[in-house]
Design an enzyme around this catalytic site. Structure first.
Site, mmCIF file in Angstrom:
data_model
loop_
_atom_site.group_PDB
_atom_site.id
_atom_site.type_symbol
_atom_site.label_atom_id
_atom_site.label_comp_id
_atom_site.label_asym_id
_atom_site.label_seq_id
_atom_site.Cartn_x
_atom_site.Cartn_y
_atom_site.Cartn_z
ATOM 1 C CG ASP A 1 0.749 -1.202 7.970
ATOM 2 O OD1 ASP A 1 1.664 -2.022 8.197
ATOM 3 O OD2 ASP A 1 0.955 0.025 7.897
ATOM 4 C CG HIS B 1 4.162 -1.669 11.636
ATOM 5 N ND1 HIS B 1 4.979 -0.567 11.771
ATOM 6 C CD2 HIS B 1 3.418 -1.454 10.525
ATOM 7 C CE1 HIS B 1 4.730 0.280 10.779
ATOM 8 N NE2 HIS B 1 3.781 -0.239 10.011
ATOM 9 C CG HIS C 1 0.144 4.496 4.759
ATOM 10 N ND1 HIS C 1 -0.549 3.825 5.740
ATOM 11 C CD2 HIS C 1 -0.723 5.416 4.246
ATOM 12 C CE1 HIS C 1 -1.784 4.337 5.825
ATOM 13 N NE2 HIS C 1 -1.901 5.286 4.931
ATOM 14 C CG HIS D 1 -3.972 0.377 7.018
ATOM 15 N ND1 HIS D 1 -3.881 0.972 8.260
ATOM 16 C CD2 HIS D 1 -2.805 0.663 6.382
ATOM 17 C CE1 HIS D 1 -2.715 1.582 8.371
ATOM 18 N NE2 HIS D 1 -2.045 1.422 7.245
ATOM 19 C CG ASP E 1 5.163 3.137 7.388
ATOM 20 O OD1 ASP E 1 4.243 3.493 6.622
ATOM 21 O OD2 ASP E 1 4.970 2.371 8.345
ATOM 22 C CG HIS E 2 4.248 0.108 4.219
ATOM 23 N ND1 HIS E 2 4.114 -1.219 4.544
ATOM 24 C CD2 HIS E 2 3.832 0.803 5.304
ATOM 25 C CE1 HIS E 2 3.630 -1.327 5.770
ATOM 26 N NE2 HIS E 2 3.457 -0.101 6.257
ATOM 27 C CG HIS F 1 -0.367 0.105 2.525
ATOM 28 N ND1 HIS F 1 0.388 -0.899 3.087
ATOM 29 C CD2 HIS F 1 -0.410 1.098 3.465
ATOM 30 C CE1 HIS F 1 0.790 -0.537 4.296
ATOM 31 N NE2 HIS F 1 0.324 0.676 4.540
#
Length: 264
Positions: free
Chosen positions: A138, A176, A64, A118, A66-67, A62
């Protein structure tokens, strides 16, 4: 976070990033590798040098940061192919994937499962076979699930139900290290669950040694993760005891649990 670590198989390695992310590195027999959700390029480059690997592919779940934050640096440095959801806001996707798609990348074959909630673009990569595994970003966490940022509770509940229907031995590679916080909430929501209490004790011991708690398995999640157990009357009772009774169907119970966890 711990240092680079092996997971259930030496061919799948978790690379810690930021405060609590895991970037999953999958080694191929030809000396190349894939990475899942490289939010930061540096841990990937370090691991490639450590293991003497080249980078042949990137899998994105996805959008975001941090990905995807390390995606373009890695693509530029290695010329690798990038797979991910059909989201124009992700810069660098070469092959867009949707529900039911199947890809073969190196030694690995994946079925694509759309799991919105999410985020609306979220997908998961499921590897069938003797060692089934799902890379679920996530959406599903060890002992928990992702916050609902773009979808709604019904959408997230359906996505989690699709993952819960995978074979019980499927290894769950989430993105995570949230397990202790998730299990603390799970215990509040499901206080009479003996399996959950045993899981929390084991997780506490692992983290005390700096050992990751992931991957888990679908079987373990079904036994202890409240977000996969909203059909169990004990979860509705837990909401009632907390002054959060919702009544209604399993989606209403799930929504009540997610709202409680958001404030826990």
């Amino acid at each position: 976070m711990s240092s680079t670590m092996s997971s259930t198989t030496p061919n799948i390695v978790g690379l810690p990033a930021f405060n609590d992310n895991y970037i999953w590195l999958l080694r191929n027999s030809d000396g190349s590798a894939l990475v899942v959700d490289p939010g930061d390029a540096e841990p990937v480059e370090t691991a490639l040098k450590q293991y003497g690997l080249t980078l042949s592919g990137i899998l994105i779940t996805h959008h975001h940061f941090d990905h995807v934050g390390g995606l373009n640096a890695l693509k530029s440095a290695h010329g690798c192919t990038v797979y991910g959801p059909a989201n124009p806001n992700i810069d660098g996707i070469d092959i867009e994937l949707g529900d039911g798609d199947h890809i073969n990348v190196g030694d690995y074959s994946f079925d694509i499962i759309t799991v919105p909630g999410h985020t609306l673009d979220h997908i998961a990569y499921y590897r069938a076979g003797e060692e089934p595994a799902v890379f679920c970003g996530d959406t599903l966490f060890a002992g928990g699930c992702g916050r609902i940022f773009e979808g709604n509770p019904g959408m997230m509940h359906e996505s989690l139900s699709r993952l819960a229907a995978l074979p019980s031995e499927t290894a769950v590679y989430c993105a995570h290290e949230y397990t202790l916080a998730n299990l603390a909430f799970a215990r509040a929501a499901d206080p009479d669950n003996d399996d959950l209490q045993q899981r929390e004790a084991k997780a506490l011991a692992l983290r005390a040694k700096g050992t990751p708690t992931v991957p888990s398995t679908i079987a373990l999640e079904l036994a202890t993760n409240p977000f996969l157990r909203s059909a169990d009357a004990r979860l509705a009772d837990g909401l009632e005891s907390a002054g959060r009774g919702v009544g209604g169907d399993t989606v209403a119970v799930f929504a009540g649990l997610r709202a409680w966890k958001d404030q826990f």
